[in-house]
Design an enzyme around this catalytic site. Structure first.
Site, PDB file in Angstrom:
ATOM      1  N   HIS A 151       0.928  -1.290   0.164  1.00  0.00           N
ATOM      2  CA  HIS A 151       0.066  -0.081  -0.077  1.00  0.00           C
ATOM      3  C   HIS A 151       0.866   1.187   0.075  1.00  0.00           C
ATOM      4  O   HIS A 151       0.776   2.156   0.839  1.00  0.00           O
ATOM      5  CB  HIS A 151      -0.954  -0.085   1.243  1.00  0.00           C
ATOM      6  CG  HIS A 151      -1.814  -1.138   1.223  1.00  0.00           C
ATOM      7  ND1 HIS A 151      -2.239  -1.795   2.627  1.00  0.00           N
ATOM      8  CD2 HIS A 151      -2.136  -1.851   0.513  1.00  0.00           C
ATOM      9  CE1 HIS A 151      -2.940  -2.799   2.198  1.00  0.00           C
ATOM     10  NE2 HIS A 151      -3.036  -2.897   1.049  1.00  0.00           N
TER      11      HIS A 151
HETATM   12  C1  LIG Z   1       0.329  -7.463  -4.811  1.00  0.00           C
HETATM   13  C2  LIG Z   1      -0.494  -6.266  -4.604  1.00  0.00           C
HETATM   14  C3  LIG Z   1      -1.607  -6.445  -3.749  1.00  0.00           C
HETATM   15  C4  LIG Z   1      -2.531  -5.658  -3.317  1.00  0.00           C
HETATM   16  N1  LIG Z   1      -3.728  -5.856  -2.546  1.00  0.00           N
HETATM   17  C5  LIG Z   1      -4.629  -4.943  -2.625  1.00  0.00           C
HETATM   18  C6  LIG Z   1      -6.080  -5.378  -1.859  1.00  0.00           C
HETATM   19  O1  LIG Z   1      -6.129  -6.429  -1.555  1.00  0.00           O
HETATM   20  N2  LIG Z   1      -6.775  -4.186  -1.785  1.00  0.00           N
HETATM   21  C7  LIG Z   1      -6.529  -2.904  -2.225  1.00  0.00           C
HETATM   22  O2  LIG Z   1      -7.425  -2.097  -2.027  1.00  0.00           O
HETATM   23  N3  LIG Z   1      -5.425  -2.565  -2.609  1.00  0.00           N
HETATM   24  C8  LIG Z   1      -4.466  -3.402  -2.838  1.00  0.00           C
HETATM   25  N4  LIG Z   1      -3.235  -3.203  -3.431  1.00  0.00           N
HETATM   26  C9  LIG Z   1      -2.903  -1.756  -3.750  1.00  0.00           C
HETATM   27  C10 LIG Z   1      -3.650  -1.185  -4.675  1.00  0.00           C
HETATM   28  O3  LIG Z   1      -3.812  -2.198  -5.857  1.00  0.00           O
HETATM   29  C11 LIG Z   1      -3.030  -0.088  -5.494  1.00  0.00           C
HETATM   30  O4  LIG Z   1      -2.651   0.642  -4.250  1.00  0.00           O
HETATM   31  C12 LIG Z   1      -3.546   0.870  -6.470  1.00  0.00           C
HETATM   32  O5  LIG Z   1      -3.829  -0.101  -7.308  1.00  0.00           O
HETATM   33  C13 LIG Z   1      -2.629   1.820  -7.031  1.00  0.00           C
HETATM   34  O6  LIG Z   1      -3.294   2.523  -8.138  1.00  0.00           O
HETATM   35  P1  LIG Z   1      -2.392   3.712  -8.889  1.00  0.00           P
HETATM   36  O7  LIG Z   1      -3.337   4.065  -9.865  1.00  0.00           O
HETATM   37  O8  LIG Z   1      -1.699   4.684  -8.063  1.00  0.00           O
HETATM   38  O9  LIG Z   1      -1.203   2.660  -9.478  1.00  0.00           O
HETATM   39  P2  LIG Z   1      -0.975   1.304 -10.400  1.00  0.00           P
HETATM   40  O10 LIG Z   1      -2.599   0.965 -10.233  1.00  0.00           O
HETATM   41  O11 LIG Z   1       0.024   0.705  -9.996  1.00  0.00           O
HETATM   42  O12 LIG Z   1      -0.722   1.937 -11.813  1.00  0.00           O
HETATM   43  C14 LIG Z   1       0.007   2.517 -12.387  1.00  0.00           C
HETATM   44  C15 LIG Z   1       0.220   2.118 -13.751  1.00  0.00           C
HETATM   45  O13 LIG Z   1       1.014   3.030 -14.540  1.00  0.00           O
HETATM   46  C16 LIG Z   1       1.944   2.352 -15.227  1.00  0.00           C
HETATM   47  N5  LIG Z   1       3.256   2.908 -15.422  1.00  0.00           N
HETATM   48  C17 LIG Z   1       4.150   3.387 -14.357  1.00  0.00           C
HETATM   49  N6  LIG Z   1       5.101   4.040 -15.021  1.00  0.00           N
HETATM   50  C18 LIG Z   1       5.032   4.135 -16.353  1.00  0.00           C
HETATM   51  C19 LIG Z   1       5.562   4.646 -17.159  1.00  0.00           C
HETATM   52  N7  LIG Z   1       6.844   5.388 -17.236  1.00  0.00           N
HETATM   53  N8  LIG Z   1       5.003   4.867 -18.602  1.00  0.00           N
HETATM   54  C20 LIG Z   1       3.891   4.190 -18.797  1.00  0.00           C
HETATM   55  N9  LIG Z   1       3.154   3.484 -17.799  1.00  0.00           N
HETATM   56  C21 LIG Z   1       3.676   3.595 -16.752  1.00  0.00           C
HETATM   57  C22 LIG Z   1       1.988   0.971 -14.612  1.00  0.00           C
HETATM   58  O14 LIG Z   1       2.654  -0.096 -15.419  1.00  0.00           O
HETATM   59  C23 LIG Z   1       0.785   0.663 -13.945  1.00  0.00           C
HETATM   60  O15 LIG Z   1      -0.327   0.128 -15.064  1.00  0.00           O
HETATM   61  C24 LIG Z   1      -2.351  -4.288  -3.615  1.00  0.00           C
HETATM   62  C25 LIG Z   1      -1.172  -3.948  -4.630  1.00  0.00           C
HETATM   63  C26 LIG Z   1      -0.429  -4.881  -4.976  1.00  0.00           C
HETATM   64  C27 LIG Z   1       0.671  -4.777  -5.743  1.00  0.00           C
END
Ligand SMILES: Cc1cc2nc3c(=O)[nH]c(=O)nc-3n(C[C@H](O)[C@H](O)[C@H](O)COP(=O)(O)OP(=O)(O)OC[C@H]3O[C@@H](n4cnc5c(N)ncnc54)[C@H](O)[C@@H]3O)c2cc1C
Length: 538
Positions: free
Chosen positions: A472
């Site tokens: 997280h």
């Molecule tokens: C193993 C795991 C288990 C988890 N379990 C839970 C759970 O059960 N419940 C819950 O609520 N949360 C959980 N989380 C946390 C939750 O999923 C994340 O906090 C949330 O998805 C974050 O969203 P985000 O949009 O900030 O980033 P992300 O969803 O990580 O999205 C970022 C995206 O940007 C892309 N990206 C990054 N850099 C670049 C770049 N330079 N160029 C192009 N693309 C890029 C990445 O590939 C990715 O697709 C978990 C996370 C993980 C990894």
């Protein structure tokens, strides 16, 4: 060179919601750059595939954190999704919003419009809740299906009875009026399949002609004209691929997640001048808060050996696994349709603590070295326990000017005394829960931390040896007023001092919330879509 209205970097939890909302207007052209591939791999969609995607490098950034002062010299693994849906395509499916006070604290830090009453309508708008919950809190018409665990196991029932025997009440909806209590987990799983941000929001939007999603498109730099962001450079096909530039006539939006969004800002010359100069990156805009303030939940996983009943450890092997596979294929039910965590428990570390500061989860399974990813051979059950609102903060810093080099991730787990005290309290409660009378028929003995651990110092030592991330990370591009030197974005999520550039993902959280982060990250994106379009829900 192609020009769009909006260029979004990252098709993760936030990027998928944003793409859907911004493209509702047929005249708005949205381009999404995603470093990873499409979300075709079957393990993404099979809930139990979690254990496989956890390490699958093709769809996972598979970062390593730096050893911290309280992690016993260990470098803790930090998986992150790298495919459509981002981390929501590899996460543990848990749907948990957090507490009223989490968002009220954001507002008190100077962020107008981010208090609980302001954000609740967005949580509701996103959601299609199937199951218990009052309409005052839950949505029924959104894209994101949220169900409650429907698998019944004597160990889970005994765990909940044990919690009740310790005075922890049963709570029918921890995403409702109050969080405190014990209940089955609410999950983003429907008909035995994962509901990721991509399946819920991006794929429907991709049917629109104004949405352009580029996969294998690794953004390497934000293009500026003076202080205005006008486009993004990316490499098609990853390292060694073809350089491409796209332009945004309205805005560039960074949704690359807590580790990658600050790294991309730093690579583009936005950040601490000292850091940028040390990496040989020209300073375009001094903003010392970029990458600073990283927070995460740190969880030791307490394990007891189990007798008189089968746990998931044995049921996911050999003939039993074949049976489960047939069951899933024919009914979409059974062990393969489950998230890795079955029961949730929110409680407080002391009588004077006003709202629950501990999150505990129960699973009738156990993992090698306590790290999710590989089930143990012998029967086991696990209680993970963590502090909901840690005070310790770390940082994310580009390691070099090379956009393909992973950033330095230092979370500084447990550096604050309160965090150490609360984590120890959580482990003690985990011990009491596992040893409760209703679990006695199944409880063989405590394996971790083990009977030799008795004093607070011994619990703390055990926590430093085996605690891990709960995945997280947040707070590396914090939202706050312009005069706060830690702030990176304002309460409209615009980067301070620059134009045409927003950060919209988990990194903007000013403070860690009492929850897993997927639900609130999607809420942030949904609210941001209204801020961008000048709309409001009130
Ligand atoms: C193993 C795991 C288990 C988890 N379990 C839970 C759970 O059960 N419940 C819950 O609520 N949360 C959980 N989380 C946390 C939750 O999923 C994340 O906090 C949330 O998805 C974050 O969203 P985000 O949009 O900030 O980033 P992300 O969803 O990580 O999205 C970022 C995206 O940007 C892309 N990206 C990054 N850099 C670049 C770049 N330079 N160029 C192009 N693309 C890029 C990445 O590939 C990715 O697709 C978990 C996370 C993980 C990894």
């Amino acid at each position: 060179m192609e020009t769009f209205d909006y260029v979004i970097v990252g098709a993760g939890s936030a990027g998928c919601v944003l793409t859907n909302r911004l493209s509702e207007d047929a005249g708005t052209r949205v381009c999404v750059l995603e470093a990873g591939p499409r979300d075709w791999h079957p393990y993404i969609h099979l809930p139990a595939g979690f254990i496989k995607t956890f390490h699958m490098r093709g769809i996972n950034w598979a970062y390593q954190q730096e050893p911290g002062p309280w992690t016993g010299g260990r470098s803790i693994y930090a998986p992150r999704g790298k495919t459509l849906g981002g981390s929501s395509s590899i996460n543990g499916h848990i749907y948990n919003r957090g507490q009223r006070q989490d968002f009220n604290t954001w507002a008190q830090l100077g962020n107008r419009g981010w208090g609980y009453e302001d954000v609740l309508p967005y949580f509701k708008r996103l959601e299609r809740r199937v199951g218990e919950g009052e309409d005052a809190f839950r949505g029924r018409d959104g894209n994101l299906t949220v169900t409650t665990m429907d698998w019944r196991d004597p160990l889970c029932e005994a765990f909940m009875a044990g919690a009740i025997s310790l005075g922890i009440p049963r709570n029918p909806d921890y995403n409702g009026a109050i969080q405190e209590g014990v209940s089955y987990a609410q999950r983003t799983i429907q008909n035995g399949l994962r509901v990721s941000a991509a399946t819920a929001f991006l794929h429907p939007a991709m049917k629109r002609p104004n949405v352009h999603v580029h996969t294998h498109a690794h953004a390497t730099e934000i293009v500026f004209e003076g202080k205005r962001a006008v486009g993004v450079r990316y490499t098609k096909g990853g390292k060694g691929g073809t350089p491409v530039e796209v332009r945004a006539s309205k805005e560039v939006i960074l949704s690359g997640g807590t580790y990658n969004s600050p790294q991309l800002l730093q690579l583009s010359g936005v950040g601490s001048p000292d850091l940028l100069k040390s990496l040989g990156i020209e300073v375009r805009h001094a903003l010392p808060g970029v990458g600073e303030g990283l927070q995460d939940h740190y969880a030791p996983r307490s394990v007891a050996r189990v007798k008189n009943i089968k746990t998931i450890n044995e049921r996911r092997r050999g003939v039993s696994l074949v049976g489960e596979a047939i069951k899933w294929a024919t009914t979409r039910r059974g062990l393969l349709s489950l998230s890795p965590t079955m029961v949730y428990c929110f409680w407080h570390s002391g009588e004077t603590t006003e709202s629950s500061d501990l999150q505990l989860t129960f699973t009738p399974a156990s993992y090698k070295e306590g790290v999710q990813g590989q089930l143990e051979d012998q029967p086991g059950m696990t209680v993970a326990s963590w502090q909901q609102r840690p005070e310790s903060r770390g940082y994310v810093r580009a390691r070099s000017a090379d956009p393909f080099e992973p950033p330095i991730i230092q979370t500084n787990y447990l550096v604050e005394e309160l965090d150490r005290r609360t984590v120890v309290a959580g482990m003690k409660l985990a011990r009491r829960l596992l040893a409760s009378a209703p679990l006695a028929p199944y409880y063989a003995y405590e394996d971790f931390p083990g009977p030799n651990v008795q004093t607070d110092d011994e619990f703390l030592a055990a926590a430093t040896q085996r605690g891990t991330t709960t995945f997280h990370p947040g707070c590396t591009c914090r939202m706050g007023p312009a005069d706060a030197k830690w702030a990176v974005v304002d309460d409209q999520l615009r980067v301070h001092g620059l134009q045409g550039l927003r950060v919209i993902d988990a990194s903007i959280m000013p403070r860690m919330i009492s929850a897993n982060l997927n639900a609130s990250t999607m809420m942030i994106a949904d609210k941001a879509s209204d801020l961008i379009r000048g709309k409001s829900m009130s």
